[in-house]
Design a protein around this motif. Structure first.
Motif, PDB file in Angstrom:
ATOM      1  N   ALA A  18       0.230   8.757   7.430  1.00  0.00           N
ATOM      2  CA  ALA A  18       1.521   8.759   7.827  1.00  0.00           C
ATOM      3  C   ALA A  18       2.554   9.127   6.754  1.00  0.00           C
ATOM      4  O   ALA A  18       2.235   8.636   5.356  1.00  0.00           O
ATOM      5  N   PRO A  19       3.775   9.797   6.776  1.00  0.00           N
ATOM      6  CA  PRO A  19       4.756   9.949   5.593  1.00  0.00           C
ATOM      7  C   PRO A  19       5.217   8.716   5.027  1.00  0.00           C
ATOM      8  O   PRO A  19       5.130   7.801   5.648  1.00  0.00           O
ATOM      9  N   ARG A  20       5.445   8.903   3.990  1.00  0.00           N
ATOM     10  CA  ARG A  20       5.830   7.544   3.222  1.00  0.00           C
ATOM     11  C   ARG A  20       7.289   7.018   3.702  1.00  0.00           C
ATOM     12  O   ARG A  20       7.383   5.814   3.629  1.00  0.00           O
ATOM     13  N   GLY A 117       1.468  14.496   3.050  1.00  0.00           N
ATOM     14  CA  GLY A 117       1.934  14.108   4.382  1.00  0.00           C
ATOM     15  C   GLY A 117       1.154  12.508   4.670  1.00  0.00           C
ATOM     16  O   GLY A 117       1.567  12.193   5.915  1.00  0.00           O
ATOM     17  N   LYS A 118       0.523  12.322   3.713  1.00  0.00           N
ATOM     18  CA  LYS A 118       0.075  10.975   3.981  1.00  0.00           C
ATOM     19  C   LYS A 118       0.568   9.981   2.855  1.00  0.00           C
ATOM     20  O   LYS A 118       1.459  10.456   2.005  1.00  0.00           O
ATOM     21  N   THR A 119       0.703   8.598   2.852  1.00  0.00           N
ATOM     22  CA  THR A 119       1.149   7.827   1.954  1.00  0.00           C
ATOM     23  C   THR A 119      -0.025   7.128   1.160  1.00  0.00           C
ATOM     24  O   THR A 119      -0.692   6.360   1.905  1.00  0.00           O
ATOM     25  N   THR A 145      -4.716  -3.379   9.131  1.00  0.00           N
ATOM     26  CA  THR A 145      -5.476  -3.085  10.352  1.00  0.00           C
ATOM     27  C   THR A 145      -4.429  -2.778  11.802  1.00  0.00           C
ATOM     28  O   THR A 145      -4.547  -2.211  12.294  1.00  0.00           O
ATOM     29  N   LYS A 146      -3.302  -3.962  11.588  1.00  0.00           N
ATOM     30  CA  LYS A 146      -2.342  -3.828  12.607  1.00  0.00           C
ATOM     31  C   LYS A 146      -1.330  -2.983  12.333  1.00  0.00           C
ATOM     32  O   LYS A 146      -0.775  -2.294  13.414  1.00  0.00           O
ATOM     33  N   LEU A 147      -0.970  -2.705  10.940  1.00  0.00           N
ATOM     34  CA  LEU A 147      -0.137  -1.426  10.599  1.00  0.00           C
ATOM     35  C   LEU A 147      -0.609   0.068  11.084  1.00  0.00           C
ATOM     36  O   LEU A 147       0.314   0.778  11.542  1.00  0.00           O
ATOM     37  N   ASP A 148      -1.753   0.215  10.987  1.00  0.00           N
ATOM     38  CA  ASP A 148      -2.346   1.645  11.105  1.00  0.00           C
ATOM     39  C   ASP A 148      -1.859   1.977  12.631  1.00  0.00           C
ATOM     40  O   ASP A 148      -1.702   3.103  12.750  1.00  0.00           O
ATOM     41  N   PRO A 149      -2.178   1.466  13.592  1.00  0.00           N
ATOM     42  CA  PRO A 149      -1.748   1.964  15.001  1.00  0.00           C
ATOM     43  C   PRO A 149      -0.364   2.044  15.274  1.00  0.00           C
ATOM     44  O   PRO A 149       0.256   2.782  15.939  1.00  0.00           O
TER      45      PRO A 149
END
Length: 153
Positions: A18-20, A117-119, A145-149
């Motif tokens: 995900a973008p920063r 485009g990733k962080t 692991t909860k933040l990823d979704p």
């Protein structure tokens, strides 16, 4: 019995897809923070969150065990350096972590780096005892692991 000296630094580097700006917002928006913060089996009730993300501002919340709501860990941080979408630095106090004495003045540094485009997130926290570094690392990784979704939605 001798207390272990807290002299260890926790360092986690992780790439989020995900973008920063989105990753930064997940750390600074109370409504997003409550969706992911805390290891699996813990949550942060929205009514406990108070964020003022600026130099001199603060972060306060309580992490609560889903199994035993009486098991709670309040966290209070003061921000010493904030650069939107790039950096959050502060000191933290917390209590109620099993097997650990209350903290006073522990530091936290979170860097958000653009990776096309990733962080790339670099998190530094401490000082910890060697045993606590392992437990805190596992807690952060479980939270992530909860933040990823959340970032994928």
């Amino acid at each position: 019995m001798t207390q272990a000296k807290p002299d260890q630094e926790l360092v986690i580097t992780r790439i989020f897809n995900a973008p920063r700006e989105l990753v930064y917002r997940a750390f600074t928006d109370p409504d997003q923070l409550v969706q992911w913060f805390g290891p699996v089996g813990f949550s942060v009730p929205r009514e406990t969150v108070d964020l003022d993300v600026r130099v001199g501002g603060h972060q306060r919340f309580t992490m609560v065990s889903d199994e035993d709501p009486n098991m709670a860990s309040p966290v209070a941080a003061r921000f010493t350096e904030v650069i939107e979408n790039e950096l959050i630095v502060g000191t933290e106090d917390w209590e109620g972590v099993p097997g650990q004495q209350e903290s006073s003045g522990m530091y936290l540094r979170i860097e958000f780096h653009d990776e096309g485009g990733k962080t790339r997130l670099v998190l530094r926290q401490g000082p910890y005892t060697a045993e606590m570094v392992q437990m805190a690392t596992a807690g952060w990784e479980s939270s992530f692991t909860k933040l990823d979704p959340l970032l994928a939605s």
